[in-house]
Scaffold this motif. Sequence first.
Motif, mmCIF file in Angstrom:
data_model
loop_
_atom_site.group_PDB
_atom_site.id
_atom_site.type_symbol
_atom_site.label_atom_id
_atom_site.label_comp_id
_atom_site.label_asym_id
_atom_site.label_seq_id
_atom_site.Cartn_x
_atom_site.Cartn_y
_atom_site.Cartn_z
ATOM 1 N N PRO A 1 46.681 42.460 41.176
ATOM 2 C CA PRO A 1 46.349 43.375 40.081
ATOM 3 C C PRO A 1 45.004 44.068 40.305
ATOM 4 O O PRO A 1 44.113 43.546 40.987
ATOM 5 N N ALA A 2 44.843 45.217 39.702
ATOM 6 C CA ALA A 2 43.601 45.975 39.842
ATOM 7 C C ALA A 2 42.401 45.250 39.258
ATOM 8 O O ALA A 2 41.260 45.525 39.641
ATOM 9 N N ASP A 3 42.636 44.326 38.318
ATOM 10 C CA ASP A 3 41.508 43.614 37.714
ATOM 11 C C ASP A 3 41.064 42.407 38.533
ATOM 12 O O ASP A 3 40.247 41.613 38.075
ATOM 13 N N HIS A 4 41.573 42.272 39.744
ATOM 14 C CA HIS A 4 41.132 41.222 40.674
ATOM 15 C C HIS A 4 40.438 41.873 41.867
ATOM 16 O O HIS A 4 40.968 42.835 42.450
ATOM 17 N N ALA B 1 42.852 32.908 38.032
ATOM 18 C CA ALA B 1 41.503 33.461 37.914
ATOM 19 C C ALA B 1 40.885 33.658 39.288
ATOM 20 O O ALA B 1 40.159 34.623 39.528
ATOM 21 N N LEU B 2 41.200 32.729 40.201
ATOM 22 C CA LEU B 2 40.622 32.797 41.543
ATOM 23 C C LEU B 2 41.537 32.066 42.515
ATOM 24 O O LEU B 2 42.000 30.958 42.243
ATOM 25 N N ILE B 3 41.791 32.717 43.623
ATOM 26 C CA ILE B 3 42.507 32.122 44.754
ATOM 27 C C ILE B 3 41.594 32.222 45.961
ATOM 28 O O ILE B 3 40.963 33.265 46.182
ATOM 29 N N LEU C 1 36.912 33.190 58.788
ATOM 30 C CA LEU C 1 37.083 34.142 57.698
ATOM 31 C C LEU C 1 37.755 33.428 56.531
ATOM 32 O O LEU C 1 38.592 32.558 56.726
ATOM 33 N N ALA C 2 37.367 33.793 55.318
ATOM 34 C CA ALA C 2 38.055 33.325 54.114
ATOM 35 C C ALA C 2 38.343 34.538 53.235
ATOM 36 O O ALA C 2 37.529 35.457 53.143
ATOM 37 N N VAL C 3 39.490 34.522 52.601
ATOM 38 C CA VAL C 3 39.836 35.557 51.624
ATOM 39 C C VAL C 3 39.725 34.940 50.235
ATOM 40 O O VAL C 3 40.227 33.839 49.988
ATOM 41 N N VAL C 4 39.040 35.636 49.340
ATOM 42 C CA VAL C 4 38.918 35.219 47.947
ATOM 43 C C VAL C 4 39.449 36.341 47.069
ATOM 44 O O VAL C 4 39.068 37.502 47.235
ATOM 45 N N ILE C 5 40.335 35.991 46.166
ATOM 46 C CA ILE C 5 40.879 36.936 45.186
ATOM 47 C C ILE C 5 40.420 36.449 43.822
ATOM 48 O O ILE C 5 40.831 35.368 43.376
ATOM 49 N N VAL C 6 39.541 37.180 43.180
ATOM 50 C CA VAL C 6 38.891 36.693 41.968
ATOM 51 C C VAL C 6 38.971 37.737 40.862
ATOM 52 O O VAL C 6 38.773 38.936 41.102
ATOM 53 N N ARG C 7 39.269 37.276 39.673
ATOM 54 C CA ARG C 7 39.314 38.172 38.523
ATOM 55 C C ARG C 7 37.925 38.747 38.273
ATOM 56 O O ARG C 7 36.933 38.023 38.243
ATOM 57 N N LYS C 8 37.850 40.048 38.068
ATOM 58 C CA LYS C 8 36.556 40.725 38.008
ATOM 59 C C LYS C 8 35.710 40.283 36.816
ATOM 60 O O LYS C 8 34.476 40.324 36.879
ATOM 61 N N ASP C 9 36.343 39.853 35.725
ATOM 62 C CA ASP C 9 35.554 39.441 34.570
ATOM 63 C C ASP C 9 34.812 38.133 34.809
ATOM 64 O O ASP C 9 33.934 37.759 34.018
ATOM 65 N N LEU C 10 35.117 37.447 35.917
ATOM 66 C CA LEU C 10 34.410 36.209 36.247
ATOM 67 C C LEU C 10 33.206 36.448 37.154
ATOM 68 O O LEU C 10 32.432 35.520 37.411
ATOM 69 N N LEU C 11 33.052 37.660 37.632
ATOM 70 C CA LEU C 11 31.885 37.976 38.464
ATOM 71 C C LEU C 11 30.630 38.002 37.594
ATOM 72 O O LEU C 11 30.678 38.377 36.429
#
Length: 372
Positions: free
Chosen positions: A76-79, A200-202, A215-225
Motif C-alpha cells: 500500500p502507498a501508506d507503507h 505495521a512492519l515487515i 541487505l535487509a528490506v523493511v516495509i513499515v507503515r508511515k505513521d510509525l515513522l
Amino acid sequence: MISSTEEHDMGSNERAFNFSAGPGALPEEVLRQARDELLNRGGCGVSVAEMSHRGEHFIAIAEQAERDLRDLLAIPADHAVLFLQGGGSQQFAQVPLNLLPEGGCADYIDTGFWSVRAIEEARRYGRINIAASSHDDGYRHIPRQARWRLSASSAYVHYTANETIDGLEFDWIPEVGDTPLVADFSANILSRPLDVSRFALIYAGAQKNIGPSGLAVVIVRKDLLGRARRCCPTMLDYRIAAGHGSMYNTPPTFAWYLAGLIFRWLKAQGGLTAIAEINRRKQKRLYDTIDASGLYVNRVEAKDRSWMNVPFRLVDDRLDEAFLAGAEVRGLLYLKGHRATGGMRASLYNAVSEAAVDALVAYMTEFERERG
C-alpha cells in the motif's frame, strides 16, 4: 550399490543444486545477467559496484527495484519501503528502538531459534511478554492464537513467520486488533502472496528470496515513522532512512541491484501466485518422500511445516556422514542441518528448481534402498 564418487563428480563448469539455508540459491538467469553487466551496466561504462549511489544510473536502478517489489507484494502507498544494511538480525534491535517506548511492553511469539534471538535482543530495550511458545514440545508446532496471552497495552506484537532452523512456518496472519503487527519474513517473503496491509512492519534479510547477504528490506507503515527513542542511533532510525530514500549513507548498492534483478525475474515467472504453485509442488514432493520413508523423519506438525526450510533426520544418525558425502558428489550441496539441531535440512527457496528437488528425492530414495 550407490555409484562411485568418480561417476558423480561434477565438472568444473557445472552448476550444483544449492540447498543452503542462507545465503541461498540465486536464479541462474539473474547471475548470468549480472555477469554480463558486471563491467559495463547498461552502456554507462562502469559496473554497478562502482556507481555513485547518488548518480542518475543507480537512482534509476533503486527506484525500479522498489516499484517492482511494490507490484509483487501489492504494497500500500501508506507503507514505506526501505533497503537497509545489516541483515535481518539487526532488525532485532532496530524494531524495539523505533517502536518500543521507554517503559513500554511488547508481545513476542516464541516458535524457535530466530524468535528466541529476537526476544533476547528486544529485552535489552524494554519489557517483553512471551505471549505464546512452543518451546516445551521442542518447537514442533505453532501455538494456535486462541492460546496467546497478549498484553493489554502492548506497543506491538512480533512473530517470526518462518523458522529456518526448526522448520515451522505460519500460513496464517495473526489477528491483533489495533496493536501494530510486526513480522520477520526473512525466509519466506516473496514465496507466495501476502497481504502486506495487515502489517505495521515487515522485515526480511535478503539472502533467501531477495538477493545476496548484507541487505535487509523493511516495509513499515508511515505513521510509525518518527517514534524512535532519543538514544536510537541515527543510522537505525526508520524515519531518517525513509526521508533519505534509504541513502542516508552509502547503501549496499550491488546487493540492491541484484535484488532488483530478482524482483524482475519473479515478475517474469508470473509473480507470486505462480511461484507459490511451484513452491507448493516442491515442498510436497519432499515431505511426501520423508513421510513415506522408514529412514527419514520430520517432527514438525504437518499443518505448521515450512515450505522453505525442510529439516529431517535419519533414524540412524550413524549414516549422516555417508548421506552427506553421497549428496555432495552428486552436486546436492549444503544439506547438513544447523549446528544447533543437527540432522539434515533442505532449503527450497524460490531459485531452487523443481529439478533440484527431484534430484534430491531420487538420491534419498536410492540411499534408503541401498541400506534397506
